[in-house]
Design a protein around this motif. Structure first.
Motif, PDB file in Angstrom:
ATOM      1  N   GLN A  93      16.970  10.924 -25.986  1.00 64.62           N
ATOM      2  CA  GLN A  93      17.103  12.327 -26.411  1.00 64.62           C
ATOM      3  C   GLN A  93      16.730  13.253 -25.252  1.00 64.62           C
ATOM      4  O   GLN A  93      15.884  12.897 -24.438  1.00 64.62           O
ATOM      5  N   GLY A 138       8.097   4.611 -33.415  1.00 60.09           N
ATOM      6  CA  GLY A 138       8.462   3.770 -34.557  1.00 60.09           C
ATOM      7  C   GLY A 138       9.690   4.339 -35.245  1.00 60.09           C
ATOM      8  O   GLY A 138      10.228   5.367 -34.829  1.00 60.09           O
ATOM      9  N   GLY A 183       4.867   9.027 -24.098  1.00 63.06           N
ATOM     10  CA  GLY A 183       5.612   8.933 -22.848  1.00 63.06           C
ATOM     11  C   GLY A 183       5.243  10.063 -21.894  1.00 63.06           C
ATOM     12  O   GLY A 183       4.977   9.834 -20.704  1.00 63.06           O
TER      13      GLY A 183
HETATM   14  C1  LIG Z   1       5.256  15.077 -40.234  1.00 61.71           C
HETATM   15  C2  LIG Z   1       4.317  14.500 -39.211  1.00 61.71           C
HETATM   16  C3  LIG Z   1       3.106  15.126 -38.945  1.00 61.71           C
HETATM   17  C4  LIG Z   1       2.230  14.601 -38.015  1.00 61.71           C
HETATM   18  N1  LIG Z   1       1.044  15.235 -37.760  1.00 61.71           N
HETATM   19  C5  LIG Z   1       0.247  14.813 -36.754  1.00 61.71           C
HETATM   20  C6  LIG Z   1      -0.920  15.548 -36.402  1.00 61.71           C
HETATM   21  O1  LIG Z   1      -1.272  16.559 -37.009  1.00 61.71           O
HETATM   22  N2  LIG Z   1      -1.671  15.080 -35.371  1.00 61.71           N
HETATM   23  C7  LIG Z   1      -1.346  13.959 -34.685  1.00 61.71           C
HETATM   24  O2  LIG Z   1      -2.047  13.601 -33.742  1.00 61.71           O
HETATM   25  N3  LIG Z   1      -0.229  13.230 -35.011  1.00 61.71           N
HETATM   26  C8  LIG Z   1       0.569  13.645 -36.014  1.00 61.71           C
HETATM   27  N4  LIG Z   1       1.695  12.936 -36.350  1.00 61.71           N
HETATM   28  C9  LIG Z   1       1.962  11.660 -35.677  1.00 61.71           C
HETATM   29  C10 LIG Z   1       2.571  11.862 -34.315  1.00 61.71           C
HETATM   30  O3  LIG Z   1       3.636  12.770 -34.371  1.00 61.71           O
HETATM   31  C11 LIG Z   1       3.035  10.521 -33.780  1.00 61.71           C
HETATM   32  O4  LIG Z   1       1.971   9.615 -33.841  1.00 61.71           O
HETATM   33  C12 LIG Z   1       3.501  10.659 -32.346  1.00 61.71           C
HETATM   34  O5  LIG Z   1       4.662  11.444 -32.291  1.00 61.71           O
HETATM   35  C13 LIG Z   1       3.754   9.293 -31.726  1.00 61.71           C
HETATM   36  O6  LIG Z   1       4.191   9.486 -30.413  1.00 61.71           O
HETATM   37  P1  LIG Z   1       5.029   8.400 -29.661  1.00 61.71           P
HETATM   38  O7  LIG Z   1       5.274   8.965 -28.296  1.00 61.71           O
HETATM   39  O8  LIG Z   1       4.413   7.081 -29.803  1.00 61.71           O
HETATM   40  O9  LIG Z   1       6.390   8.282 -30.477  1.00 61.71           O
HETATM   41  P2  LIG Z   1       7.528   9.353 -30.756  1.00 61.71           P
HETATM   42  O10 LIG Z   1       6.981  10.721 -30.831  1.00 61.71           O
HETATM   43  O11 LIG Z   1       8.270   8.814 -31.925  1.00 61.71           O
HETATM   44  O12 LIG Z   1       8.463   9.274 -29.476  1.00 61.71           O
HETATM   45  C14 LIG Z   1       9.222   8.114 -29.200  1.00 61.71           C
HETATM   46  C15 LIG Z   1      10.166   8.412 -28.065  1.00 61.71           C
HETATM   47  O13 LIG Z   1      10.809   7.210 -27.689  1.00 61.71           O
HETATM   48  C16 LIG Z   1      12.203   7.440 -27.617  1.00 61.71           C
HETATM   49  N5  LIG Z   1      12.888   6.177 -27.864  1.00 61.71           N
HETATM   50  C17 LIG Z   1      13.088   5.552 -29.031  1.00 61.71           C
HETATM   51  N6  LIG Z   1      13.782   4.409 -28.836  1.00 61.71           N
HETATM   52  C18 LIG Z   1      13.992   4.321 -27.512  1.00 61.71           C
HETATM   53  C19 LIG Z   1      14.663   3.385 -26.698  1.00 61.71           C
HETATM   54  N7  LIG Z   1      15.247   2.289 -27.196  1.00 61.71           N
HETATM   55  N8  LIG Z   1      14.718   3.625 -25.379  1.00 61.71           N
HETATM   56  C20 LIG Z   1      14.153   4.713 -24.826  1.00 61.71           C
HETATM   57  N9  LIG Z   1      13.496   5.629 -25.554  1.00 61.71           N
HETATM   58  C21 LIG Z   1      13.424   5.432 -26.877  1.00 61.71           C
HETATM   59  C22 LIG Z   1      12.465   8.517 -28.644  1.00 61.71           C
HETATM   60  O14 LIG Z   1      13.692   9.170 -28.422  1.00 61.71           O
HETATM   61  C23 LIG Z   1      11.278   9.411 -28.421  1.00 61.71           C
HETATM   62  O15 LIG Z   1      11.509  10.227 -27.306  1.00 61.71           O
HETATM   63  C24 LIG Z   1       2.576  13.433 -37.300  1.00 61.71           C
HETATM   64  C25 LIG Z   1       3.791  12.807 -37.540  1.00 61.71           C
HETATM   65  C26 LIG Z   1       4.660  13.340 -38.481  1.00 61.71           C
HETATM   66  C27 LIG Z   1       5.977  12.655 -38.714  1.00 61.71           C
END
Ligand SMILES: Cc1cc2nc3c(=O)[nH]c(=O)nc-3n(C[C@H](O)[C@H](O)[C@H](O)COP(=O)(O)OP(=O)(O)OC[C@H]3O[C@@H](n4cnc5c(N)ncnc54)[C@H](O)[C@@H]3O)c2cc1C
Length: 400
Positions: free
Chosen positions: A32, A101, A9
């Motif tokens: 959040q 997810g 985002g």
């Molecule tokens: C322990 C761990 C270690 C990791 N290490 C790495 C690493 O070393 N390198 C790397 O590249 N990746 C790493 N990852 C993976 C990485 O953190 C995720 O792939 C990344 O955070 C995905 O980003 P995202 O924005 O898609 O989702 P998220 O980070 O999950 O963000 C989702 C957002 O959407 C919001 N949301 C949810 N539902 C709704 C709704 N209905 N309406 C509005 N907003 C909503 C949430 O509140 C949040 O703000 C790791 C993950 C974990 C758990």
């Protein structure tokens, strides 16, 4: 309209502001108030402080975006409207859904890491292992494609045990053909060697079938191990958003420009999409592809580049210095494994816009030397985004 305050985002906001300038009015919707920097969750069990968090409101304000602290409950594509959890609706011209997810525990009897709260304290885990044959087993469940955090907590636990002088056997059970084989065979060989040097036992092509009081059973073949404390990664479900298409797991199907299949003017990026590897760097690359496409459609920026996934990973290993260097070949180009930086700034999540922004906010100007991490980078086969369901990330990619 950008939904989700995670890395995808925020990258979308930054990329759109850069590419489309003042021609776009941006709104960020997230339930959040903070961005949680998930890669650093691996440090929490070791009392290295809570994972980094960044307040969303000032970040949005800095980029001239409106921040609405609400959850999305549905999309009405025909009306170009989203519904929020207070019952209100907001119109959009273009929508980028980055809702992430949901973690689901994968193994009964195991400690799930990560979970919503602090999953475990390393010291307590190691102490409990004394009553279980002095063994701690870290498990990657079948279906998990980003296993790096499991290797990190295993390596860091081994380090903590040796620092405390505790007699504990650490083991990793994984369905992967070799550790972190997604990065290619040479990088994987380097990680295998690192585990061997650390005395970490490795069971590849295997998963935990059952965690029992008397012992652990592995698949295939009902192989029996003694009792152990077990820590397992969770599985992930998609966000399953009302009004948008979803696959069986609730993930939103996208094409190579991050457009949601069959829905006009709606894009999606990150863990909530059907791209099989749930990784932060890839999430931001999808966000960049979406922003480029939108900017181009409103007459700004060059012709958009399709999403060409490059996987970059920084493996936290603890405090031993291990010199590893290897060239690996992924389906789309050369890969590397090195103790030197492979990208800049040297953040865990490599992101064109977000990484420099977060890096800038840090107190020190020069980073610490990368003694404690192994960087790996590889271009993924292009078929992986053309036909995500054909992906078998747990087998080695072809080597040229
Ligand atoms: C322990 C761990 C270690 C990791 N290490 C790495 C690493 O070393 N390198 C790397 O590249 N990746 C790493 N990852 C993976 C990485 O953190 C995720 O792939 C990344 O955070 C995905 O980003 P995202 O924005 O898609 O989702 P998220 O980070 O999950 O963000 C989702 C957002 O959407 C919001 N949301 C949810 N539902 C709704 C709704 N209905 N309406 C509005 N907003 C909503 C949430 O509140 C949040 O703000 C790791 C993950 C974990 C758990």
């Amino acid at each position: 309209m950008i939904v989700g305050g995670g890395v995808a985002g925020l990258e979308s906001i930054l990329a759109l502001r850069d590419l489309a300038g003042e021609r776009v009015a941006l709104t960020l919707v997230a339930p959040q108030p903070e961005l949680l920097y998930k890669p650093l969750l691996v440090e929490e069990p070791f009392d290295l402080g809570p994972a980094e968090r960044h307040a969303l409101a000032p970040l949005a304000e800095e980029k001239g975006a409106r921040f609405v602290q609400r959850a999305l409950t549905g999309v009405r594509p025909d009306e170009h409207e989203i519904e929020l959890d207070d019952g209100s609706t907001v119109e959009y011209d273009y929508l980028v859904v980055c809702a992430g997810g949901r973690f689901v525990p994968a193994l009964e009897g195991a400690t799930t890491f990560p979970s919503g709260e602090l999953s475990f304290r390393a010291d307590e885990l190691l102490d409990r292992a004394a009553g279980k044959d002095h063994r701690v087993l870290f498990a990657v469940p079948a279906g998990v494609t980003w296993s790096l955090p499991l290797y990190e907590v295993a390596l860091m636990s081994q380090r903590r045990a040796s620092q405390r002088g505790i007699d504990v056997k650490i083991a990793i059970v994984t369905p992967e053909a070799a550790p972190l084989v997604i990065f290619g065979t040479a990088a994987s060989a380097a990680v295998t060697e690192l585990l061997r040097v650390r005395g970490i036992e490795l069971f590849v092509n295997s998963t935990v079938r059952e965690v029992g009081e008397g012992g652990i059973t592995l698949r295939p073949g009902d192989r029996a191990l003694g009792p152990a404390e077990v820590v397992a990664l969770p599985l992930m479900e998609g966000p399953g958003i009302d009004g948008l298409p979803a696959d069986d797991g609730g993930f939103i199907p996208i094409d190579d420009r991050a457009r949601v299949k069959g829905v006009e003017d709606v894009y999606a990026a990150g863990d909530g999409t059907n791209f099989p590897i749930k990784q932060g760097g890839l999430a931001t690359q999808q966000a960049d592809a979406a922003a480029e496409d939108i900017a181009h459609r409103i007459g700004e920026g060059a012709a958009p580049e399709p999403f060409r996934p490059v996987l970059r990973g920084k493996l936290l290993t603890g405090d031993e210095s291990v010199n590893l260097s290897a060239e690996i070949a992924g389906g789309g180009g050369e890969g590397e494994a090195s103790l030197d930086y492979l990208w800049w700034p040297p953040h865990k999540i490599s992101a064109r816009y977000l990484a420099p922004l977060l890096y800038h906010g840090e107190a020190h100007e020069e980073p610490e030397p990368p003694r404690h991490a192994l960087d790996v980078e590889v271009a993924l086969p292009k078929e992986w985004h053309e036909e995500p369901t054909a992906l078998d990330p747990l087998s080695p990619p072809e080597v040229d």
